[in-house]
Scaffold this motif. Structure first.
Motif, mmCIF file in Angstrom:
data_model
loop_
_atom_site.group_PDB
_atom_site.id
_atom_site.type_symbol
_atom_site.label_atom_id
_atom_site.label_comp_id
_atom_site.label_asym_id
_atom_site.label_seq_id
_atom_site.Cartn_x
_atom_site.Cartn_y
_atom_site.Cartn_z
ATOM 1 N N UNK A 167 33.167 48.622 35.719
ATOM 2 C CA UNK A 167 31.842 49.107 35.320
ATOM 3 C C UNK A 167 31.883 50.584 34.950
ATOM 4 N N UNK A 168 31.086 50.955 33.957
ATOM 5 C CA UNK A 168 30.849 52.363 33.636
ATOM 6 C C UNK A 168 29.792 52.867 34.623
ATOM 7 N N UNK A 169 30.177 53.806 35.464
ATOM 8 C CA UNK A 169 29.318 54.233 36.575
ATOM 9 C C UNK A 169 28.616 55.567 36.323
ATOM 10 N N UNK A 170 28.791 56.118 35.120
ATOM 11 C CA UNK A 170 28.312 57.478 34.858
ATOM 12 C C UNK A 170 26.815 57.632 35.084
ATOM 13 N N UNK A 171 26.044 56.558 34.852
ATOM 14 C CA UNK A 171 24.580 56.664 34.922
ATOM 15 C C UNK A 171 24.020 56.372 36.309
ATOM 16 N N UNK A 172 24.855 56.017 37.266
ATOM 17 C CA UNK A 172 24.335 55.593 38.574
ATOM 18 C C UNK A 172 24.861 56.444 39.727
ATOM 19 N N UNK A 173 25.461 57.573 39.426
ATOM 20 C CA UNK A 173 26.132 58.377 40.447
ATOM 21 C C UNK A 173 25.226 58.738 41.623
ATOM 22 N N UNK A 174 23.985 59.140 41.351
ATOM 23 C CA UNK A 174 23.090 59.606 42.412
ATOM 24 C C UNK A 174 22.468 58.466 43.211
ATOM 25 N N UNK A 175 22.746 57.226 42.815
ATOM 26 C CA UNK A 175 22.096 56.085 43.466
ATOM 27 C C UNK A 175 23.042 55.285 44.359
ATOM 28 N N UNK A 176 24.324 55.674 44.414
ATOM 29 C CA UNK A 176 25.301 54.889 45.174
ATOM 30 C C UNK A 176 26.001 55.750 46.212
ATOM 31 N N UNK A 177 26.471 55.086 47.274
ATOM 32 C CA UNK A 177 27.227 55.745 48.331
ATOM 33 C C UNK A 177 28.446 54.900 48.667
#
Length: 534
Positions: free
Chosen positions: A435-445
């Motif tokens: 997955x391209x994760x660039x847009x979800x960085x602040x939403x995952x831990x």
């Protein structure tokens, strides 16, 4: 103050605030009691000497920083030399060596820019881990200060990093590229070396943007200031992350090597095979000994930073190579070695031996941070967690729907999604490979091994939970969802979540991702067509 204290054959002097001791003569003791008495005094005297030395070094550093210190280092724009650092190293006029040049060294079997540095001693990773577990370093006096360079885009890295450093008993410094990170640094109990940069969000910014160019130089200025204050320095970039007790393992290694081979001025990360000149050492991960050679190398490099040898000859089409620090300091280092100045430098073993990962090569800060969370290198405190387990046989499209809906749940509840497992054709791989994760960085831990407050398995449970959004007492719980429920949901909430959260799918077999270490879809479009998963 000049009068010595004579006792048990020792003269103890206090000179300019420092204690020194000198043996006077051989003494014969009349009794064991006299011997014990004198030995006790001598031991206390030596402890006092060392303690005063430590206090002096810490006071010197405190006087020079006072928590926030602008970095002022002489620049060499017009070619002047402000001290004799370059002369001490034997570095005169720097010959321009372009990145692709292959120039033979006279009377040697190697090319300019490709010096074969020796390897540091190998690390016994398993033994080091056992030592860490059996002997805690907490509270020990640390003579090496730890320095990193950061802007606000690495803010979620800071708390965990500070905790790791303070566990070692070391003093931590941050070269702050913007004021916001400087304020946070002081809040967490570290010292700030202040630089002036842009505080805006650069999470999605690629390439050598202004803050990145600024930071690679300012880190050396910060390290030099600390060397001049009398400390050895472990310097690393903000995108170097440690798992578990990795930093303790690393410092056990540094301590052993320094005792075994005290002549080392630098222990530097091996940058691996490089096709371009002066790129074999990665100074984003380096231990620096408090020696004249070490401080001279940094000072000389900073003085020659804008030398014509490093300038880009085509400003309209300038490769990033000419903005980087590695070609500069490695060039000065190699010239010093060619001038027969003895510089003790070696290449460190692979960082994985120390539970460390340097996230170089990743296209954006967002990708670095998210992929570090997925791999367990970046631990983030998140009181409200949403989690789910992915079955091994799940296809990639079902996995995409599950993460999108989980992100929607996190948004409305104020929680964060634990990065789940990822599978492609029933083979587990890194989440960032699929997955391209660039847009979800602040939403995952990062995922944790902890029990669930509650497991939501049916759509009725889902709607009931949505009404209350219950994370338990104090909102500190971990709520788990059934994968099948998330991946097969077809209601309005699911449709909205899929529209709002783009998590593009990549083909893990695409060789284009090898260089950047992760999936990247700038257009937001899935690389894998849906029918391929049937």
């Amino acid at each position: 103050e000049q009068r010595p204290l004579n006792y048990c054959g020792l003269q103890i002097y206090v000179l300019q605030g420092s204690l020194s001791s000198y043996p006077m003569k051989r003494i014969k003791f009349k009794s064991s009691r006299s011997l014990i008495k004198c030995a006790t005094f001598a031991a206390l005297a030596l402890i006092l000497i060392e303690t005063v030395g430590q206090i002096e070094r810490r006071q010197l550093l405190s006087d020079s920083t006072e928590n926030t210190t602008p970095l002022h280092v002489a620049r060499n724009i017009s070619g002047e030399t402000y001290d004799n650092s370059c002369d001490f190293l034997g570095v005169k006029e720097l010959q321009r060596i372009d990145m692709d040049d292959k120039i033979q060294v006279i009377d040697e079997d190697w090319m300019r820019g490709f010096y074969a540095y020796q390897n540091c001693p190998q690390a016994d990773a398993e033994n080091a881990k056992r030592e860490v577990s059996s002997q805690s370093l907490t509270g020990s006096i640390c003579e090496t200060v730890i320095l990193t360079v950061m802007d606000s885009n690495y803010l979620e890295v800071l708390p965990g990093w500070v905790k790791q450093v303070q566990t070692l008993g070391c003093r931590c410094f941050v070269v702050a590229i913007d004021e916001a990170i400087c304020e946070k640094t002081r809040t967490y109990g570290c010292d700030c070396l202040e630089a002036i940069g842009d505080a805006k969000s650069l999470l999605a910014k690629t390439g050598w943007h202004a803050n990145r160019v600024l930071s690679v130089k300012k880190r050396f200025e910060g390290a030099l200031q600390l060397l001049d204050a009398g400390f050895s320095v472990f310097m690393h970039d903000a995108d170097v992350l440690f798992s578990g007790s990795g930093m303790q393992t690393l410092f056990n290694y540094f301590t052993k090597v320094q005792k075994l081979l005290p002549e080392y001025d630098f222990m530097v990360q091996d940058n691996g095979f490089r096709k371009v000149a002066y790129d074999g050492l990665n100074w984003g991960f380096v231990w620096m000994n408090n020696t004249q050679v070490a401080s001279s190398l940094l000072r000389c490099t900073l003085q020659r930073w804008d030398d014509q040898a490093f300038g880009c000859q085509n400003e309209k089409n300038c490769p990033s190579y000419y903005k980087r620090s590695q070609p500069r300091i490695n060039h000065v280092l190699e010239d010093a070695i060619l001038s027969h100045r003895k510089v003790g430098v070696c290449k460190l073993p692979a960082l994985k031996n120390f539970g460390a990962k340097h996230m170089t090569g990743y296209p954006t800060v967002a990708a670095k941070l998210t992929c570090a969370k997925a791999a367990g290198y970046l631990r983030v405190a998140a009181p409200k967690r949403i989690a789910y387990d992915v079955p091994k046989g799940a296809n990639e499209w079902a996995q995409k729907r599950a993460i999108q809906i989980a992100l929607g749940l996190a948004n409305i509840s104020g929680g964060m999604v634990e990065v789940p497992q990822a599978y492609f054709h029933k083979q587990e791989l890194g989440f960032c490979d699929l997955f391209d994760v660039a847009r979800i960085s602040h939403h995952v831990v990062d995922a944790i091994d902890s029990s669930c407050l509650v497991t939501i398995a049916t759509e009725m449970d889902f709607h009931n939970w949505l009404k209350e959004r219950n994370f338990g007492a104090g909102g500190l719980g971990r709520v788990c969802f059934d994968f099948g429920l998330l991946s097969e949901m077809q209601n309005d909430f699911a449709v909205s979540a899929q529209a709002n959260y783009l998590v593009p799918l990549c083909d893990p077999g695409n060789p284009a991702y090898e260089k950047i270490h992760c999936c990247e879809r700038k257009d937001g479009i899935d690389e894998i067509m849906q029918q391929s998963s049937k």
